[in-house]
Design a protein around this motif. Structure first.
Motif, mmCIF file in Angstrom:
data_model
loop_
_atom_site.group_PDB
_atom_site.id
_atom_site.type_symbol
_atom_site.label_atom_id
_atom_site.label_comp_id
_atom_site.label_asym_id
_atom_site.label_seq_id
_atom_site.Cartn_x
_atom_site.Cartn_y
_atom_site.Cartn_z
ATOM 1 N N GLU A 1 0.826 -1.205 0.000
ATOM 2 C CA GLU A 1 0.000 0.000 0.000
ATOM 3 C C GLU A 1 0.866 1.263 0.000
ATOM 4 O OE1 GLU A 1 -3.220 2.069 3.000
ATOM 5 O OE2 GLU A 1 -3.315 -0.110 2.722
ATOM 6 N N MET A 2 1.948 1.258 0.767
ATOM 7 C CA MET A 2 2.815 2.429 0.843
ATOM 8 C C MET A 2 3.500 2.697 -0.492
ATOM 9 S SD MET A 2 4.619 2.537 4.607
ATOM 10 C CE MET A 2 5.365 0.926 4.498
ATOM 11 N N PHE A 3 4.069 1.675 -1.092
ATOM 12 C CA PHE A 3 4.798 1.887 -2.348
ATOM 13 C C PHE A 3 3.849 2.227 -3.495
ATOM 14 C CE2 PHE A 3 7.818 -1.169 -0.159
ATOM 15 C CZ PHE A 3 8.585 -0.135 0.355
ATOM 16 N N THR A 4 2.609 1.738 -3.396
ATOM 17 C CA THR A 4 1.599 2.111 -4.388
ATOM 18 C C THR A 4 1.232 3.584 -4.243
ATOM 19 O OG1 THR A 4 0.698 -0.147 -4.420
ATOM 20 C CG2 THR A 4 -0.730 1.620 -5.253
ATOM 21 N N GLU A 5 1.038 4.045 -3.003
ATOM 22 C CA GLU A 5 0.711 5.452 -2.759
ATOM 23 C C GLU A 5 1.855 6.380 -3.165
ATOM 24 O OE1 GLU A 5 -2.541 5.113 0.897
ATOM 25 O OE2 GLU A 5 -0.565 5.986 1.277
ATOM 26 N N LEU A 6 3.090 5.885 -3.067
ATOM 27 C CA LEU A 6 4.234 6.682 -3.503
ATOM 28 C C LEU A 6 4.332 6.743 -5.029
ATOM 29 C CD1 LEU A 6 6.952 5.511 -0.923
ATOM 30 C CD2 LEU A 6 6.004 7.819 -1.139
ATOM 31 N N GLY A 7 3.556 5.889 -5.700
ATOM 32 C CA GLY A 7 3.515 5.921 -7.164
ATOM 33 C C GLY A 7 4.631 5.156 -7.836
ATOM 34 N N LEU A 8 5.301 4.262 -7.095
ATOM 35 C CA LEU A 8 6.426 3.522 -7.660
ATOM 36 C C LEU A 8 5.949 2.305 -8.433
ATOM 37 C CD1 LEU A 8 8.848 3.562 -4.576
ATOM 38 C CD2 LEU A 8 8.767 5.164 -6.499
ATOM 39 N N CYS A 9 6.731 1.902 -9.412
ATOM 40 C CA CYS A 9 6.538 0.609 -10.073
ATOM 41 C C CYS A 9 7.401 -0.388 -9.328
ATOM 42 C CB CYS A 9 6.947 0.695 -11.540
ATOM 43 S SG CYS A 9 6.989 -0.921 -12.370
ATOM 44 N N PHE A 10 6.788 -1.461 -8.830
ATOM 45 C CA PHE A 10 7.561 -2.426 -8.040
ATOM 46 C C PHE A 10 7.002 -3.828 -8.219
ATOM 47 C CE2 PHE A 10 4.098 -0.936 -5.428
ATOM 48 C CZ PHE A 10 3.672 -2.035 -4.700
ATOM 49 N N ARG A 11 7.805 -4.786 -7.850
ATOM 50 C CA ARG A 11 7.363 -6.178 -7.913
ATOM 51 C C ARG A 11 7.633 -6.867 -6.581
ATOM 52 N NH1 ARG A 11 11.794 -8.969 -12.066
ATOM 53 N NH2 ARG A 11 13.656 -8.701 -10.740
ATOM 54 N N ALA B 1 9.721 -0.890 6.222
ATOM 55 C CA ALA B 1 8.705 0.052 5.756
ATOM 56 C C ALA B 1 9.326 0.996 4.735
ATOM 57 C CB ALA B 1 8.129 0.834 6.938
ATOM 58 N N ILE B 2 10.416 1.650 5.133
ATOM 59 C CA ILE B 2 11.132 2.540 4.220
ATOM 60 C C ILE B 2 12.634 2.430 4.479
ATOM 61 C CG2 ILE B 2 11.648 4.953 3.637
ATOM 62 C CD1 ILE B 2 9.043 4.206 2.475
#
Length: 467
Positions: A342-352, A422-423
């Motif tokens: 949820e955090m990385f999605t809200e940051l707008g990153l592309c991740f796997r 988390a970060i």
């Protein structure tokens, strides 16, 4: 009023004195390994070590030592029973000669007990040394093999084309966010200064992660950066045989070995927060989010992999940590993963999200998920987070136990522990700068971070200055 003040001051002085005495005294947590269970599963453990590419512990020798331990313990019980019988017989003896003979036998048994206890202690020490080197079990769904065998669970977003993209060092330098040259003079290679908007970007990421985790029921904690080395080893950060340690040990003028080190991750002091504790089942799970600094001696050699902020000796990190019952731990792992996603999605990153294979698990992890962000400036995926279920590996070494709610006896159980990033600030900064770079040299600021940055800017501009 004065009486109350004096009383509080007296209590504070007494508490300080007690704490000072405790700091001076030798501190040690005795790990609790189930030697018999390990010996009974010797063949499974041997295969697990092969799958993890681990330096093998001689499980045949371990099994022999455990049998020796059981035999010695049985003999010790027999000797102590014999000693008690002789003591009763000696008191009951009426004849002087008989009494003298019984006393002599008692002395011999006493010597035999002492020898047996020494042999038992020596055997248990050998077993413990070997047992602590055995890695955790492995989840049946974990892929077997090296990093290339990782199973991709999910990809969020679409990778941005790397064509014409700058790397994070170029971007951060042009935005006056990063100073590597003076950091090298001040501290050495693989250190850095974040400055201007770079400094506020780090603080914004920390605030965002702490608030986000707190909204999901995680207790916020600011952790100490110095920990007992035993805590680090108990968490599984003891190097494998033949490998160099990544731990910064701390020495003083009075002693070359204080038993202290710099924390490699906030996971260690967060685990230490529960060390030696006996919890109640109804109070589990317990969830913490901690901010601290991570220190790693090995930052790697030169090249793309270590350029700029990717692999450094010191960095800020927000860590998730949980203590659960064995039945709760798998659900907790998915809860932590969900929060990270949820955090990385809200940051707008592309991740796997990857289910990591056996050779990438480390000693403590039963199962591990990694999250890798697409970094167009580096033209590759880069790890920004991980989640590990350590089951009872850490709790057996740090004595973290719980009292079952409906226990029928006095036995306590070992908790399960889990951790997740988390970060990891520098890696996420890389992903943000490289993902949101604009053609005019600016970088778009993720919306969820703007509230913690002066002026709440939509973009980091090349001319932006912060006094």
């Amino acid at each position: 009023m004065l009486k109350h003040f004096v009383s509080k001051r007296h209590i504070a002085r007494r508490c300080y004195s007690t704490a000072k005495q405790h700091m001076k005294s030798e501190f040690h947590i005795q790990p609790k390994l189930d030697f018999t269970q390990l010996a009974e599963n010797a063949s499974i453990i041997e295969k697990n070590m092969v799958d993890r590419n681990y330096n093998k512990i001689d499980m045949k020798l371990f099994t022999q030592l455990n049998q020796q331990r059981l035999n010695l313990y049985k003999n010790l019980v027999s000797l102590k029973t014999r000693r008690n019988d002789l003591s009763l017989a000696t008191r009951a003896a009426s004849a002087k000669e008989e009494r003298a003979e019984l006393i002599q036998q008692g002395k011999q048994v006493k010597q035999d007990i002492k020898l047996c206890e020494e042999q038992l202690n020596q055997t248990e020490t050998q077993l413990l040394e070997q047992g602590l080197m055995i890695p955790n079990n492995t989840h049946h769904n974990s892929p077997i093999g090296s990093e290339e065998m990782a199973h991709i669970i999910k990809v969020v977003g679409t990778p941005v084309s790397a064509k014409g993209k700058k790397d994070h060092v170029t971007i951060a330098t042009e935005l006056n966010m990063l100073d590597l040259e003076q950091a090298a003079i001040t501290s050495g290679s693989s250190f850095y200064y974040l400055q201007g908007m770079g400094a506020f970007l780090e603080l914004a990421l920390i605030q965002y992660a702490m608030h986000k985790a707190a909204s999901r029921g995680f207790l916020g904690v600011l952790t100490p950066d110095i920990v007992r080395t035993q805590m680090a080893y108990g968490c599984g950060f003891q190097p494998r045989r033949g490998e160099s340690s990544q731990i910064y040990d701390i020495a003083t003028k009075s002693s070359a070995d204080t038993g202290l080190c710099l924390a490699g991750t906030a996971e260690i002091p967060l685990a230490g927060k529960f060390a030696t504790k006996l919890l109640n089942e109804q109070d589990l799970p317990q969830k913490l989010v901690g901010f601290g600094h991570a220190f790693r001696t090995e930052a790697g050699g030169r090249g793309l992999e270590t350029k700029g902020l990717y692999r450094v000796h010191q960095f800020s990190k927000v860590e998730l940590f949980a203590v659960t019952t064995p039945e709760q731990s798998e659900d907790m792992m998915e809860e932590i993963r969900s929060l990270q996603e949820e955090m990385f999605t809200e940051l707008g990153l592309c991740f796997r999200i990857l289910d990591m294979p056996t050779e990438e698990l480390g000693a403590s992890a039963y199962r591990k998920y990694d999250m890798e962000a697409w970094m167009p400036g580096r033209e590759k995926w880069g790890e920004i987070s991980s989640t590990s279920n350590c089951t009872d590996y850490q709790s057996r070494r740090l004595s973290i136990r719980y009292r079952p709610k409906y226990q029928t006896d006095k036995n306590t159980q070992f908790c399960h522990t889990l951790n997740g990033t988390a970060i990891a600030v520098p890696r996420v900064i890389i992903a943000i700068l490289e993902t949101f770079q604009q053609d005019n040299g600016s970088v778009k600021v993720p919306k969820v971070l703007r509230r913690w940055i002066p002026g709440e800017p939509e973009y980091f501009e090349p001319h932006t200055k912060v006094n």
